[in-house]
Scaffold this active site. Structure first.
Site, PDB file in Angstrom:
ATOM      1  N   ARG A  45     -64.127  32.880  29.945  1.00  0.00           N
ATOM      2  CA  ARG A  45     -64.336  33.663  31.164  1.00  0.00           C
ATOM      3  C   ARG A  45     -65.024  32.788  32.204  1.00  0.00           C
ATOM      4  NH1 ARG A  45     -65.214  38.534  33.670  1.00  0.00           N
ATOM      5  NH2 ARG A  45     -67.261  38.889  34.615  1.00  0.00           N
ATOM      6  N   SER A  92     -50.700  44.072  31.944  1.00  0.00           N
ATOM      7  CA  SER A  92     -51.340  43.529  33.130  1.00  0.00           C
ATOM      8  C   SER A  92     -50.355  43.335  34.276  1.00  0.00           C
ATOM      9  CB  SER A  92     -51.997  42.185  32.797  1.00  0.00           C
ATOM     10  OG  SER A  92     -52.542  41.592  33.959  1.00  0.00           O
ATOM     11  N   SER A 151     -63.179  40.616  32.317  1.00  0.00           N
ATOM     12  CA  SER A 151     -61.900  39.947  32.101  1.00  0.00           C
ATOM     13  C   SER A 151     -62.129  38.578  31.484  1.00  0.00           C
ATOM     14  CB  SER A 151     -61.147  39.793  33.425  1.00  0.00           C
ATOM     15  OG  SER A 151     -60.841  41.047  33.983  1.00  0.00           O
ATOM     16  N   GLU A 207     -54.674  37.969  29.505  1.00  0.00           N
ATOM     17  CA  GLU A 207     -56.009  38.557  29.594  1.00  0.00           C
ATOM     18  C   GLU A 207     -56.411  39.326  28.342  1.00  0.00           C
ATOM     19  OE1 GLU A 207     -58.602  41.457  32.596  1.00  0.00           O
ATOM     20  OE2 GLU A 207     -56.624  40.715  33.194  1.00  0.00           O
TER      21      GLU A 207
END
EC number: 2.4.2.31
Length: 308
Positions: free
Chosen positions: A161, A215, A184, A222
């Site tokens: 991330r 998504s 996320s 993700e």
């Protein structure tokens, strides 16, 4: 003269770098107790019955929510037939994921701002939290996509991330922390780095759900992590203006709220839910490897930082 000029240039460069580092706010990693962290344990069916009307009421008050939901609903209708979904997964869950992943507008940011501060009290949540239905549908989507059991059922996901505008720093190694929002991440480190390097997280998550198939941007691969997952800080370093944080999931969640919309008040401690038992709370203290636990009541835990 040349040496003086060189020293002047180096001095200016050092000041510029220092200014850039200081210009990025530093936030401590913690258990973020003000987060609205409801996991709807034991009340998901009742919430399903109420969330539809609640969503309509909230869309009537929030134009961006209405526009985003309607656009995602249309996209869901076109793409639903291509997906293999778990039992109990409804259209509203899928639409909520699509709404969140659509970064072409600011709704995901507004939701997370509300999540990070909306848990100060149940009264604040009831009066001022504008995304009650979206929070429920998104939370349930992650629970259904990930399945029960956390890392007891299958290996945790190693993800990355990147954060561009904030430095997150733990107080010390061994701390227990939560991300305190829908976070996320990506299984692809290169993708994560495109989102920023002020703070770069290496994580192992047990409750984050892969949402690539749902998504708006599937190429980002993700994995979405819920606000209530508890992590151990296992590593921290700084490389110039970059903070590098390594977090390892405890295979545990904890929440101050449960079924708040249905009357559940905020609890004094962060109540842990043991992986594999999503409809009941653990009656034992978390076995934190490096921290301390203070047993408050059956099922209630106050997670405190490591150290003397």
């Amino acid at each position: 003269m040349i040496l003086e000029d060189l020293l002047m240039v180096l001095s200016c460069l050092a000041l510029h770098i220092l200014w850039k580092v200081q210009a990025v706010p530093i936030l401590p990693l913690s258990l973020v107790p003000d987060t609205f962290d409801d996991a709807y344990v034991g009340c998901s069916e009742e919430m399903e019955e109420k969330a539809g009307l609640l969503l309509k009421e909230e869309m009537a008050r929030h134009a961006l929510l209405r526009e985003s939901w309607e656009a995602a609903q249309e996209a869901w209708a076109h793409g639903r037939h291509k997906l293999t979904l778990p039992p109990g997964f409804k259209a509203q869950h899928g639409v909520a994921v699509m709404v969140y992943t659509n970064s072409s507008n600011t709704l995901y940011w507004e939701l997370n701002q509300a999540v990070r501060t909306g848990g100060r009290s149940r009264e604040l949540y009831m009066r001022h939290f504008p995304f009650k239905a979206l929070h429920f549908y998104l939370t349930r989507a992650l629970q259904l996509l990930r399945g029960t059991g956390g890392c007891s059922r299958e290996a945790g996901e190693v993800v990355f991330r990147g954060v561009s505008s904030l430095h997150f720093e733990p107080k010390r190694l061994g701390d227990s922390v939560r991300l305190g929002q829908f976070a996320s991440s990506s299984v692809d480190e290169r993708v994560a780095r495109r989102f920023g390097n002020a703070t770069f997280f290496n994580l192992r998550t047990c409750f984050g759900a892969p949402i690539q198939a749902l998504s708006v941007f599937p190429e980002e691969r993700e994995v979405l992590i819920p606000p209530h997952e508890v992590f151990l800080v296992t590593g921290f370093s700084q490389d110039g203006a970059q903070s590098i944080v390594t977090l390892w999931s405890y295979n545990q969640t904890c929440s101050h709220f449960n079924c708040a919309y249905l009357g559940g008040e905020k609890r004094r401690g962060c109540v842990s839910s043991r992986a594999g038992q999503p409809e009941s709370f653990s009656t034992e203290a978390l076995a934190l490897q490096s921290g301390k636990t203070l047993l408050l009541a059956p099922g209630e835990l106050q997670l405190s930082r490591a150290g003397p």
